[in-house]
Scaffold this motif. Structure first.
Motif, PDB file in Angstrom:
ATOM      1  N   VAL A 100      12.118  24.487 -21.778  1.00 30.98           N
ATOM      2  CA  VAL A 100      11.534  23.761 -22.915  1.00 30.98           C
ATOM      3  C   VAL A 100      10.035  24.027 -22.948  1.00 30.98           C
ATOM      4  N   LYS A 101       9.563  24.551 -24.063  1.00 32.32           N
ATOM      5  CA  LYS A 101       8.154  24.896 -24.204  1.00 32.32           C
ATOM      6  C   LYS A 101       7.504  24.066 -25.307  1.00 32.32           C
ATOM      7  N   ASN A 102       6.172  24.033 -25.298  1.00 30.72           N
ATOM      8  CA  ASN A 102       5.379  23.337 -26.303  1.00 30.72           C
ATOM      9  C   ASN A 102       5.500  21.814 -26.160  1.00 30.72           C
ATOM     10  N   ILE A 103       5.622  21.354 -24.925  1.00 30.06           N
ATOM     11  CA  ILE A 103       5.714  19.923 -24.665  1.00 30.06           C
ATOM     12  C   ILE A 103       4.332  19.292 -24.829  1.00 30.06           C
ATOM     13  N   PRO A 104       4.221  18.216 -25.595  1.00 28.26           N
ATOM     14  CA  PRO A 104       2.906  17.580 -25.774  1.00 28.26           C
ATOM     15  C   PRO A 104       2.360  17.026 -24.456  1.00 28.26           C
ATOM     16  N   GLN A 153      11.037  10.700 -21.099  1.00 31.05           N
ATOM     17  CA  GLN A 153      11.130  10.995 -22.528  1.00 31.05           C
ATOM     18  C   GLN A 153      11.978  12.237 -22.772  1.00 31.05           C
ATOM     19  N   LEU A 154      11.762  13.266 -21.973  1.00 29.42           N
ATOM     20  CA  LEU A 154      12.545  14.492 -22.120  1.00 29.42           C
ATOM     21  C   LEU A 154      14.020  14.242 -21.820  1.00 29.42           C
ATOM     22  N   LYS A 155      14.279  13.462 -20.798  1.00 30.82           N
ATOM     23  CA  LYS A 155      15.668  13.173 -20.431  1.00 30.82           C
ATOM     24  C   LYS A 155      16.371  12.419 -21.550  1.00 30.82           C
ATOM     25  N   GLU A 156      15.686  11.449 -22.124  1.00 26.99           N
ATOM     26  CA  GLU A 156      16.274  10.673 -23.214  1.00 26.99           C
ATOM     27  C   GLU A 156      16.533  11.544 -24.437  1.00 26.99           C
ATOM     28  N   LEU A 157      15.649  12.519 -24.674  1.00 27.40           N
ATOM     29  CA  LEU A 157      15.790  13.391 -25.846  1.00 27.40           C
ATOM     30  C   LEU A 157      16.999  14.321 -25.728  1.00 27.40           C
ATOM     31  N   PHE A 158      17.265  14.824 -24.520  1.00 29.69           N
ATOM     32  CA  PHE A 158      18.300  15.847 -24.350  1.00 29.69           C
ATOM     33  C   PHE A 158      19.639  15.316 -23.843  1.00 29.69           C
ATOM     34  N   GLN A 159      19.708  14.066 -23.437  1.00 29.67           N
ATOM     35  CA  GLN A 159      20.951  13.606 -22.833  1.00 29.67           C
ATOM     36  C   GLN A 159      22.050  13.319 -23.859  1.00 29.67           C
ATOM     37  N   ARG A 160      21.742  13.441 -25.143  1.00 26.86           N
ATOM     38  CA  ARG A 160      22.795  13.251 -26.144  1.00 26.86           C
ATOM     39  C   ARG A 160      23.835  14.369 -26.119  1.00 26.86           C
ATOM     40  N   HIS A 161      23.496  15.489 -25.469  1.00 28.39           N
ATOM     41  CA  HIS A 161      24.448  16.601 -25.365  1.00 28.39           C
ATOM     42  C   HIS A 161      25.283  16.540 -24.088  1.00 28.39           C
ATOM     43  N   GLY A 162      24.919  15.690 -23.154  1.00 31.05           N
ATOM     44  CA  GLY A 162      25.657  15.592 -21.901  1.00 31.05           C
ATOM     45  C   GLY A 162      24.781  15.030 -20.807  1.00 31.05           C
ATOM     46  N   GLU A 163      25.352  14.931 -19.625  1.00 33.06           N
ATOM     47  CA  GLU A 163      24.638  14.338 -18.500  1.00 33.06           C
ATOM     48  C   GLU A 163      23.502  15.248 -18.034  1.00 33.06           C
ATOM     49  N   VAL A 164      22.295  14.699 -17.992  1.00 29.39           N
ATOM     50  CA  VAL A 164      21.117  15.417 -17.508  1.00 29.39           C
ATOM     51  C   VAL A 164      20.909  15.043 -16.045  1.00 29.39           C
ATOM     52  N   THR A 165      20.949  16.020 -15.174  1.00 29.66           N
ATOM     53  CA  THR A 165      20.824  15.746 -13.737  1.00 29.66           C
ATOM     54  C   THR A 165      19.379  15.618 -13.295  1.00 29.66           C
ATOM     55  N   LYS A 166      18.479  16.418 -13.881  1.00 30.65           N
ATOM     56  CA  LYS A 166      17.061  16.291 -13.539  1.00 30.65           C
ATOM     57  C   LYS A 166      16.206  16.987 -14.587  1.00 30.65           C
ATOM     58  N   PHE A 205       5.282  23.253 -20.518  1.00 32.49           N
ATOM     59  CA  PHE A 205       6.704  23.598 -20.495  1.00 32.49           C
ATOM     60  C   PHE A 205       7.380  22.897 -19.328  1.00 32.49           C
ATOM     61  N   GLY A 206       8.713  22.899 -19.368  1.00 34.82           N
ATOM     62  CA  GLY A 206       9.485  22.264 -18.306  1.00 34.82           C
ATOM     63  C   GLY A 206      10.927  22.724 -18.335  1.00 34.82           C
ATOM     64  N   PHE A 207      11.737  22.162 -17.446  1.00 38.92           N
ATOM     65  CA  PHE A 207      13.142  22.532 -17.323  1.00 38.92           C
ATOM     66  C   PHE A 207      14.006  21.274 -17.369  1.00 38.92           C
ATOM     67  N   VAL A 208      15.081  21.367 -18.148  1.00 34.63           N
ATOM     68  CA  VAL A 208      16.041  20.265 -18.256  1.00 34.63           C
ATOM     69  C   VAL A 208      17.376  20.767 -17.719  1.00 34.63           C
TER      70      VAL A 208
END
Length: 466
Positions: free
Chosen positions: A270-274, A281-294, A307-310
């Motif tokens: 994930v790039k261009n993170i404010p 916040q990132l976990k909440e944004l992406f967990q609608r597609h499935g379980e986010v482990t970290k 940038f970061g990794f989900v």
């Protein structure tokens, strides 16, 4: 009474004259009519000839039109056929197969996954036996990705098989492009050559925005469309504004979905993170597609990087997250989201961040002696011993496989230089021993000392009889 006959004779004479004149007039009229008939006949014959010539020209034109129409129809049919073939990325490679596996066995294996376009088992030309691998073409890219997920590392007839995307090419390199052409001009020419043009990358001149560098890359819908255009452009009659272009296959752009290792990736890049965005916040944004482990946001010099990794628990969740229909925003800022690259495929680039691995430190190795000084690995002498390899200041990262090694400088200080492991640096050349003093006879020394001293005795050096 004598006058009457004269009058009659005159009348008869006049009548005879008139008759003769009338006959002459009739003859002239007849001759004129004959001439008119001849002229009309010639005109009719000329008109017939012209009509025949026009008819022949019309027939030739109609033949040309028919040929052009037929050629256009054939070209349209060929275009339709090429575009009806599956897109690039819909064919998979399956390796590690038993030698006795045939096409029907592979169909039985793959049909439950999705619709199959074709199956090709690669065989030895001489023996006709299977080489242990095959290619299976599906109708869509999504089914091909599903096949990779389900078949890679699967047990099949007592063997563990491998499955990855087939490395078919659909990208052309085109050189000798007129440097004054714009992308629109180049696009018009390329799209007239063949079907399936998806993306054109005309390389711009960095020093002059109005010109290009003379080459381009063209991406096609599939390999068949690319090969059709390639065959037409390598023909000697094809020109680009008088230039015969260079047309070859281009290497495909690196993609995180082109290998078996990539088929196991469950993380997003994930790039261009404010700034000041939390991992929650990132976990909440992406967990609608499935379980986010970290969620990992690597630290930067001035705080967090952009940038970061989900990480997901399932790969299917990651694939859902990168669909074109998905958009992600934080505080009105649009995020760029792609699949993360496998660790083995990450290259040491200045812009890349090798997540999950520390900076590689080459193993110590035997180093040469410099002026009697044994050069140990960096930090072994107590100089910055608590640090890793020194930071290289300048453009780019440390070259792969290189190591900073110490070197004793002429003034006694220790400097560090880049050296490849195993390479022995050449020691400094030994100075030539030259005897520059004059002997007792006034002769200049030649660099060799006399074999005897002034008393005639042998000197302390090796005896040289000549």
């Amino acid at each position: 009474m004598s006058d009457a006959p004269d009058v009659d004779d005159r009348v008869d004479y006049e009548d005879g004259s008139n008759s003769e004149m009338e006959e002459e007039e009739h003859v002239e009229e007849y001759e004129e009519e004959e001439e008119d008939d001849d002229d009309n006949q010639n005109a009719r014959e000329h008109d017939v000839e012209e009509a025949q010539e026009e008819l022949a020209e019309d027939e030739d034109n109609n033949v040309d039109i028919d040929i052009e129409t037929a050629e256009d129809e054939e070209e349209k049919e060929e275009y339709s056929r090429l575009l009806s073939l599956p897109p690039h990325g819909s064919e998979v490679f399956i390796g590690g197969l038993p030698r006795d596996v045939g096409e029907e066995d592979l169909r039985d294996l793959c049909e439950p996954i999705g619709d199959i376009f074709e199956v090709r088992v690669v065989k030895d030309r001489d023996s006709g036996e299977s080489k242990g691998y095959a290619f299976v073409g599906f109708n869509t890219k999504d089914v091909a990705q599903k096949a990779i997920e389900e078949l890679h590392s699967k047990e099949f007839k007592g063997r563990t098989i491998r499955c990855s995307l087939s490395e078919t090419k659909n990208r052309l390199f085109i050189g000798s492009v007129p440097k004054s052409w714009t992308e629109d001009e180049f696009r018009k020419v390329i799209e007239d050559v063949g079907p399936g043009v998806e993306h054109i990358e005309l390389i711009k001149d960095p020093t002059n925005s109005t010109r290009n560098r003379g080459f381009a890359f063209v991406l096609y819908y599939n390999n068949a469309c690319a090969d059709y255009s390639r065959q037409k452009m390598i023909d000697s009659s094809f020109m680009l504004d008088g230039n015969a272009p260079t047309v070859t296959w281009a290497d495909p752009k690196s993609s995180p979905e082109t290998s078996a290792a990539a088929a196991q990736v469950k993380a997003l890049y994930v790039k261009n993170i404010p700034e000041n965005t939390s991992t929650e916040q990132l976990k909440e944004l992406f967990q609608r597609h499935g379980e986010v482990t970290k969620v990992v946001t690597p630290p930067g010099k001035g705080g967090k990087r952009d940038f970061g990794f989900v990480h997901y628990a399932e790969r299917s969740s990651a694939l859902k997250a990168i669909k074109d229909s998905e958009r992600y925003e934080i505080n009105g800022q649009l995020l760029e989201v792609v699949l993360a690259k496998p660790q083995a495929e990450r290259k040491h680039e200045p812009s890349s961040y090798a997540y999950g691995a520390a900076a590689p430190t080459p193993a110590p190795f035997a180093l040469p002696n410099f002026g009697g000084f044994a050069a140990p690995a960096y930090g072994a002498m107590g100089i910055a011993g608590s640090f890793t390899q020194p930071m290289i200041y300048g453009g780019g990262a440390m070259p792969t496989g290189m190591q900073m090694v110490p070197m004793l400088l002429p003034d006694g200080r220790v400097g560090y230089v880049l050296q490849q492991p195993g390479m022995q640096m050449a020691p400094p050349p030994r100075p030539r021993r030259v005897d520059r003093h004059n002997d007792h006879d006034g002769n200049r020394g030649s660099g060799r000392e006399s074999s005897h001293d002034h008393d005639g005795n042998r000197g302390g050096r090796r005896y040289r009889p000549y």
